[in-house]
Design an enzyme around this catalytic site. Structure first.
Site, PDB file in Angstrom:
ATOM      1  N   ASP A  15       0.947  -1.033   0.019  1.00  0.00           N
ATOM      2  CA  ASP A  15       0.273   0.353   0.127  1.00  0.00           C
ATOM      3  C   ASP A  15       0.395   1.465   0.100  1.00  0.00           C
ATOM      4  O   ASP A  15       0.282   2.399  -0.416  1.00  0.00           O
ATOM      5  CB  ASP A  15      -1.028   0.263   1.335  1.00  0.00           C
ATOM      6  CG  ASP A  15      -0.549   0.511   2.305  1.00  0.00           C
ATOM      7  OD1 ASP A  15      -1.574   1.353   3.306  1.00  0.00           O
ATOM      8  OD2 ASP A  15       0.632  -0.112   2.921  1.00  0.00           O
ATOM      9  N   GLU A  57       3.467  -5.440  13.579  1.00  0.00           N
ATOM     10  CA  GLU A  57       2.807  -4.172  12.828  1.00  0.00           C
ATOM     11  C   GLU A  57       1.571  -4.452  14.304  1.00  0.00           C
ATOM     12  O   GLU A  57       1.522  -5.321  13.783  1.00  0.00           O
ATOM     13  CB  GLU A  57       2.547  -4.314  11.287  1.00  0.00           C
ATOM     14  CG  GLU A  57       3.348  -3.969  10.595  1.00  0.00           C
ATOM     15  CD  GLU A  57       2.763  -3.858   9.557  1.00  0.00           C
ATOM     16  OE1 GLU A  57       1.773  -3.504   8.628  1.00  0.00           O
ATOM     17  OE2 GLU A  57       3.898  -3.973   7.781  1.00  0.00           O
ATOM     18  N   GLU A  98       4.373 -10.102   4.810  1.00  0.00           N
ATOM     19  CA  GLU A  98       3.587 -10.383   4.609  1.00  0.00           C
ATOM     20  C   GLU A  98       2.661 -11.313   3.401  1.00  0.00           C
ATOM     21  O   GLU A  98       1.767 -11.196   2.630  1.00  0.00           O
ATOM     22  CB  GLU A  98       2.015  -9.698   5.036  1.00  0.00           C
ATOM     23  CG  GLU A  98       2.078  -8.474   6.001  1.00  0.00           C
ATOM     24  CD  GLU A  98       1.240  -8.021   5.989  1.00  0.00           C
ATOM     25  OE1 GLU A  98       0.147  -7.222   5.149  1.00  0.00           O
ATOM     26  OE2 GLU A  98       0.510  -8.013   6.944  1.00  0.00           O
ATOM     27  N   TYR A 119      -3.938  -6.759  12.811  1.00  0.00           N
ATOM     28  CA  TYR A 119      -5.187  -5.414  13.333  1.00  0.00           C
ATOM     29  C   TYR A 119      -6.537  -5.606  13.346  1.00  0.00           C
ATOM     30  O   TYR A 119      -7.258  -5.644  13.572  1.00  0.00           O
ATOM     31  CB  TYR A 119      -5.029  -4.763  11.763  1.00  0.00           C
ATOM     32  CG  TYR A 119      -3.821  -4.465  11.136  1.00  0.00           C
ATOM     33  CD1 TYR A 119      -3.285  -2.800  11.194  1.00  0.00           C
ATOM     34  CD2 TYR A 119      -3.008  -5.541  10.556  1.00  0.00           C
ATOM     35  CE1 TYR A 119      -2.296  -2.206  11.060  1.00  0.00           C
ATOM     36  CE2 TYR A 119      -1.638  -4.448   9.868  1.00  0.00           C
ATOM     37  CZ  TYR A 119      -1.270  -3.162  10.258  1.00  0.00           C
ATOM     38  OH  TYR A 119      -0.054  -2.598  10.136  1.00  0.00           O
TER      39      TYR A 119
END
Ligand code: BDP
Length: 602
Positions: A160, A509, A418, A473
């Site tokens: 991203d 993260e 990832e 997340y």
């Protein structure tokens, strides 16, 4: 690969500054063959995308050309002359006048060419560099070029951060003798109070190596002769996280027997050496035999206007903020950073997880362009994990380790961020890459960063990693805004990993997009309070799970991304804004991390 350096036998000329610049829209036949037809100038180092107002340049897909003239110092007669590019994102080609001298794939690692035969001391030459920003299913990172109605091209990718391109780092001309040091490898160990510095010098030509290790006061700590050896340092001063100590290893190549009598020094090169050990033992990560707990960030090389161009002012300021907030480490998410960054980390005792550019090897996450997912194996990812990508991935690992192997700050290699590790065959793709990294550097742990969709019972690749690095997340992409449920899910998952693997774990993260100035009394995503509350929740869980050995928040600062409905002018998960102002969470993180650093309880 040695970083160019001015020494008694080597000279450097910086080629940074303004170059002629043009994007290749098909009308530039052989742009290197003569003066580049353009009125544009672009600074080196910088991304070119945000410099100009013309969106055709910002969104250009393909080659862009940089050109300038260079004068070779007349004193370089008899020396070898090299051109060195610290990075050309993602592919670079270099012409000296009409001759192609080197071509390199991979946007974040250096390359060079010996151009002695094509230049003359005292004379000028035309230097043209082509930079290609195209990503394909076989490149690292992968992407796909899409043709839009009207024939315009658009670059799609699955990471991203924005696909900045250009000459992001320094370009230098340097001289070195024909008989010279071509590589040095240093591995350190500790035996009681004695430091062991194992060195291996590679040379071109025939000469004896004489090495001298000096401490920070310039006192000689050990000496040796020969291309390989072990220097013993009595009462060694260790390189410690937060307390860097660097010795200077000077290598002289001498014509003679190296005993000093009548020896002529034909080349000299020096590098700093931090004596430290790194080890994974059961579920602990040890630096110098002591358990180490990582605090810090995943970062990006990113700033307004300059894009991914290296900037010493941001370098210094970012490290100041890292120190201010009490952090001790960062990950070079999601590509190797400029060598200036690595040197600075060495000098300031900041611990680095050093990552390759293998990001976005996952068709299950999309940068917003659905077509890319099908091109990448229709959801299974197999096509993207083919032999061409594997070869590119090996090259990234090889060149990263070759560049960064001597940095004491680097304590672990991360070979991917990832990737898809759920699909059949992903273990077959990754196992040889882990083996390869360990073969190239048997001294550091090797990891990859696991994606949320691949929990312990599903991931096929975690078994190869020395340390489990997890990006999670909860509370943001799942359980959005519900921190109580997120806390239950997070803890359950971490305990699952702990039970199944018994390896040390780092949360590489976790975070929440946050707009500075947005506030709420409720757990409202995007507010400053929510970001702080979400991180507090993660920290409560980490403190309860024994195998946790670190926490790196996503992200250090807000950064630019590709256009998409998930992003409002970029990714806002920064603890600092893009111009490095603290959001509220910076203060609560500072309370926790400075307490951890000082051995207090927050
Ligand atoms: C993870 C990626 C990272 C993204 C982050 C996010 O590793 O590059 O920026 O999520 O969504 O998937 O903010």
């Amino acid at each position: 690969m040695l970083k160019p350096k001015a020494t008694a036998t080597r000279e450097l000329v910086s080629l940074n500054g303004l170059w002629k610049f043009a994007v290749d829209t098909g009308d530039l036949a052989e742009p290197w063959a003569g003066p580049l037809t353009t009125t544009l100038e672009a600074p080196v180092p910088a991304s070119y995308n945000d410099l100009f107002t013309d969106s055709a340049i910002r969104d250009h897909v393909g080659w862009a050309w940089y050109q300038r003239t260079v004068r070779v110092p007349r004193g370089w007669a008899g020396e070898r002359v090299f051109i060195r590019l610290d990075a050309a994102t993602h592919e670079g080609v270099v012409y000296v006048d009409d001759v192609e001298v080197v071509r390199h794939e991979g946007g974040y690692l250096p390359f060079e060419a010996d151009i002695t035969e094509h230049v003359a001391p005292g004379a000028e030459f035309r230097l043209t560099v082509g930079v290609n920003n195209v990503l394909t299913p076989d490149t690292i990172p992968p992407g796909l070029v899409k043709e839009l109605p009207g024939g315009r091209k658009q670059q799609g990718y699955m990471h991203d951060f924005y696909n900045y391109a250009g000459l992001h780092r320094s370009v230098q001309l340097y001289s070195a003798p024909a008989t010279r040091v071509t590589d040095v490898t240093v591995v350190t160990d500790v035996d009681g109070a004695t430091g062991l510095v194992r060195y291996a010098v590679e040379t071109s030509g025939d000469a004896e190596a004489r090495v001298t290790l000096r401490d920070e006061q310039g006192e000689v700590a050990a000496t040796a002769t020969g291309a390989e050896g072990v220097l013993e340092v009595a009462d060694v001063h260790l390189w410690q996280p937060g307390a860097a100590y660097l010795y200077d290893l000077s290598i002289e190549l001498v014509d003679g027997d190296g005993d000093g009598d009548g020896d002529v020094v034909v080349d000299e090169y020096s590098l700093h050496v931090g004596v430290r050990t790194v080890e994974v033992r059961e579920d602990r990560f040890l630096i110098n035999g002591e358990p180490f707990y990582f605090t810090g960030f995943g970062k990006h090389e990113d700033s307004a206007v300059r894009g991914k161009g290296h900037d010493d002012a941001y370098l210094v300021h970012d490290f100041e903020l890292i120190d201010w907030i009490g952090a001790n480490s960062f990950r070079t998410s999601h590509y190797p950073y400029a060598e200036e960054v690595m040197d600075y980390a060495d000098r300031h005792g900041i611990v680095v997880i050093d990552e390759t550019a293998a990001v976005g090897l996952n068709s299950r996450i999309s940068g917003g362009i659905a077509d890319l997912m099908s091109a990448f194996g229709g959801g299974g990812g197999e096509e993207g994990f083919g032999p061409k990508m594997a070869e590119a991935h090996r090259r990234e690992i090889r060149e990263l380790i070759a560049r960064d192997k001597n940095h004491p700050s680097v304590v672990m290699w991360s070979i991917a961020n990832e990737p898809d590790t759920m699909a059949e065959g992903t273990d077959v793709y990754f196992e040889p890459l882990f083996d390869y990294a360990r073969e190239l550097d048997p001294t550091r742990p090797v990891t990859f960063v696991n994606v949320m969709m691949a929990p312990p019972d599903v991931c096929r690749v975690s078994k190869f990693a020395d340390v489990l690095c997890l990006n999670r997340y909860y509370g943001w992409y799942v359980d959005t805004g519900d921190l109580a449920t997120a806390e239950v899910h997070l803890e359950a998952e971490l305990r699952g990993w702990e039970q199944m693997y018994g390896k040390p774990m780092i949360m590489t993260e976790y975070g929440a997009d946050t707009i500075p100035g947005l506030h709420s009394v409720w757990d409202q995503p995007w507010t400053e309070e929510f970001q702080a509350n979400l991180l507090d929740m993660y920290h409560r869980v980490f403190d309860r799970v024994d195998a946790m050995v670190g926490e790196q928040v996503w992200n250090f600062a807000d950064f630019q991304t590709s256009v998409g409905i998930f992003r409002v002018d970029g990714n806002k998960k920064g603890v600092f804004s893009r111009d490095r102002r603290p959001k509220a969470v910076a203060h609560s993180l500072r309370a926790r991390w400075t307490a951890l650093r000082d051995g207090r309880t927050a």
